[in-house]
Scaffold this motif. Sequence first.
Motif, mmCIF file in Angstrom:
data_model
loop_
_atom_site.group_PDB
_atom_site.id
_atom_site.type_symbol
_atom_site.label_atom_id
_atom_site.label_comp_id
_atom_site.label_asym_id
_atom_site.label_seq_id
_atom_site.Cartn_x
_atom_site.Cartn_y
_atom_site.Cartn_z
ATOM 1 N N THR A 41 114.475 2.083 60.423
ATOM 2 C CA THR A 41 115.368 0.969 60.703
ATOM 3 C C THR A 41 116.192 0.662 59.467
ATOM 4 O OG1 THR A 41 113.427 0.049 61.787
ATOM 5 C CG2 THR A 41 115.378 -1.340 61.711
ATOM 6 N N GLN B 257 120.268 -1.118 62.428
ATOM 7 C CA GLN B 257 120.301 0.152 63.157
ATOM 8 C C GLN B 257 118.867 0.517 63.493
ATOM 9 O OE1 GLN B 257 122.208 2.467 60.105
ATOM 10 N NE2 GLN B 257 124.252 1.975 60.840
ATOM 11 N N PRO B 258 118.462 0.339 64.734
ATOM 12 C CA PRO B 258 117.057 0.529 65.084
ATOM 13 C C PRO B 258 116.718 1.955 65.483
ATOM 14 C CG PRO B 258 118.228 -0.326 66.968
ATOM 15 C CD PRO B 258 119.242 -0.135 65.873
ATOM 16 N N ILE C 116 111.299 -5.307 69.195
ATOM 17 C CA ILE C 116 111.837 -5.850 67.949
ATOM 18 C C ILE C 116 111.340 -7.279 67.738
ATOM 19 C CG2 ILE C 116 113.938 -6.404 66.666
ATOM 20 C CD1 ILE C 116 113.751 -3.432 67.231
ATOM 21 N N GLU D 247 110.013 -3.284 63.838
ATOM 22 C CA GLU D 247 110.287 -2.434 64.989
ATOM 23 C C GLU D 247 108.979 -1.782 65.414
ATOM 24 O OE1 GLU D 247 113.544 0.229 64.533
ATOM 25 O OE2 GLU D 247 113.323 1.032 66.553
#
Length: 239
Positions: free
Chosen positions: A19, A69-70, A81, A146
Motif C-alpha cells: 500500500t 494506492q491499495p 481497509i 489493508e
Amino acid sequence: MLDMFLLVIISAALVSAHTVLTYPGWRGDNLITNETFPYGMQWMYPCGGMKTTTNRTFWPVSGGAVAFQPGWFQGHATAQIFINLGFGTDGPNGGPPNMSNPMVPQFGIIGPSKNPYAGTICLPQVPLPVNASVKVGDNATIQVVELAVHGAALYSCVDITFVEDNDPRLGNVNETNCFNSSDIGFSDVYTITTKAATGNVTSSGTTASFIFLKKPSTLSWMNLTGWLPVIVCSLWIIL
Ligand SMILES: *[C@@H]1O[C@H](CO)[C@@H](O)[C@H](O)[C@H]1NC(C)=O
Ligand SMILES: *[C@@H]1O[C@H](CO)[C@@H](O)[C@H](O)[C@H]1NC(C)=O
Ligand SMILES: *[C@@H]1O[C@H](CO)[C@@H](O)[C@H](O)[C@H]1NC(C)=O
Ligand SMILES: *[C@@H]1O[C@H](CO)[C@@H](O)[C@H](O)[C@H]1NC(C)=O
Ligand SMILES: *[C@@H]1O[C@H](CO)[C@@H](O)[C@H](O)[C@H]1NC(C)=O
Ligand SMILES: *[C@@H]1O[C@H](CO)[C@@H](O)[C@H](O)[C@H]1NC(C)=O
Ligand SMILES: *[C@@H]1O[C@H](CO)[C@@H](O)[C@H](O)[C@H]1NC(C)=O
Ligand SMILES: *[C@@H]1O[C@H](CO)[C@@H](O)[C@H](O)[C@H]1NC(C)=O
C-alpha cells in the motif's frame, strides 16, 4: 523509451503487494524486503516497520482527505481497509500510545483482478474518530491498514500536526491527488450473527475439566492413574 519501460517495470516490482499512502504523505518508503524484514516491512504492526517521524504533515483539525494506492496485491483481488488515528506522542518511539481509534467504518475494496493493479482511492473527508477532542497544534498519526484475504495486514502511517481547516499550509486537495480510479470498486463489510451466545457456561462437559483445573493438588497419583485410561481413551477417540 526503453529506459522508461524499464523504470515502469522496476517500480511495479518495488510496489508489488503493498500500500502506498499518497495523501497526505507517509512516514517513508517501507516497500522493503531484506534480512531484517524477510516477509516484507509493511506487514509489521503498527506502521509497517517505520518509526515515528518528525517531518509531520499538516492536516485539518476537523478531518480531511486520505488517499492511497491499495493495489499491487498479488493473488488477492479483494481486501478490507481500516483507517485509524493514534493521538499524541506518549507511546512507543514517541508515537501514539495506540492506534485503536477508527475514523471510518472498515470497508472492502474490489480490485480488477488477482494480479497486482495500479490505481488510487481517496476519501476526501475522513472525520476524526468518534468523541475525539483535538486542537490546532496537536500531533497525531493516521494509520491505514489493508487486511488481506488470508488475515495478515499491511500497515502504513503518516504523522500529522493539526492545523485550522483553512490553513494556507495545507496541501490543495483536488482531482490530481484525490480521486478514485475506475478499476477499483468498493464494498460494505457486514457482520451477521449466525449463532448468538446463549449464556454462561454451565454444561456438564466443562464441569469435568473444571474439576481437573480446580483441584490438581488434591488429586493423588493414584486418583490420577484412575483417570488415565479415561483420558487416554478419550484422546484415542479424538485422534
Ligand atoms: C519524511 O521524510 C522521509 C524521509 O526523507 C520521506 O520518505 C517521507 O516522505 C517524509 N514524509 C512526509 C510526510 O513528508
Ligand atoms: C532492512 O531495511 C530497513 C529499512 O530500510 C533497515 O532499517 C534495516 O537495517 C535493513 N536490514 C538489513 C539487514 O539491511
Ligand atoms: C509535534 O511534533 C513536532 C515534530 O516532531 C514537535 O516539534 C512538536 O513539539 C510536537 N508538538 C506537540 C504539541 O507535541
Ligand atoms: C488509546 O490511547 C488513548 C490516548 O491516546 C487512550 O485514551 C485510550 O484509552 C487508549 N485505548 C486503548 C484501547 O488502549
Ligand atoms: C462517545 O461519548 C458518548 C458520551 O460520553 C458515549 O456514550 C459513547 O459511548 C462514546 N462513544 C465512543 C465510541 O467512545
Ligand atoms: C492540485 O493541487 C496540487 C497541489 O497543490 C497542484 O500541484 C495541482 O496543479 C492541482 N491540480 C489542479 C488540477 O488544480
Ligand atoms: C471514492 O469512493 C468512495 C466510496 O464510494 C467515496 O466515499 C469517496 O467520496 C470517493 N472519492 C472521491 C474523490 O470521489
Ligand atoms: C451469567 O452469570 C452472571 C454472574 O452470575 C450473571 O450476572 C448473568 O446474568 C449471567 N448471564 C446469563 C446470560 O445467564
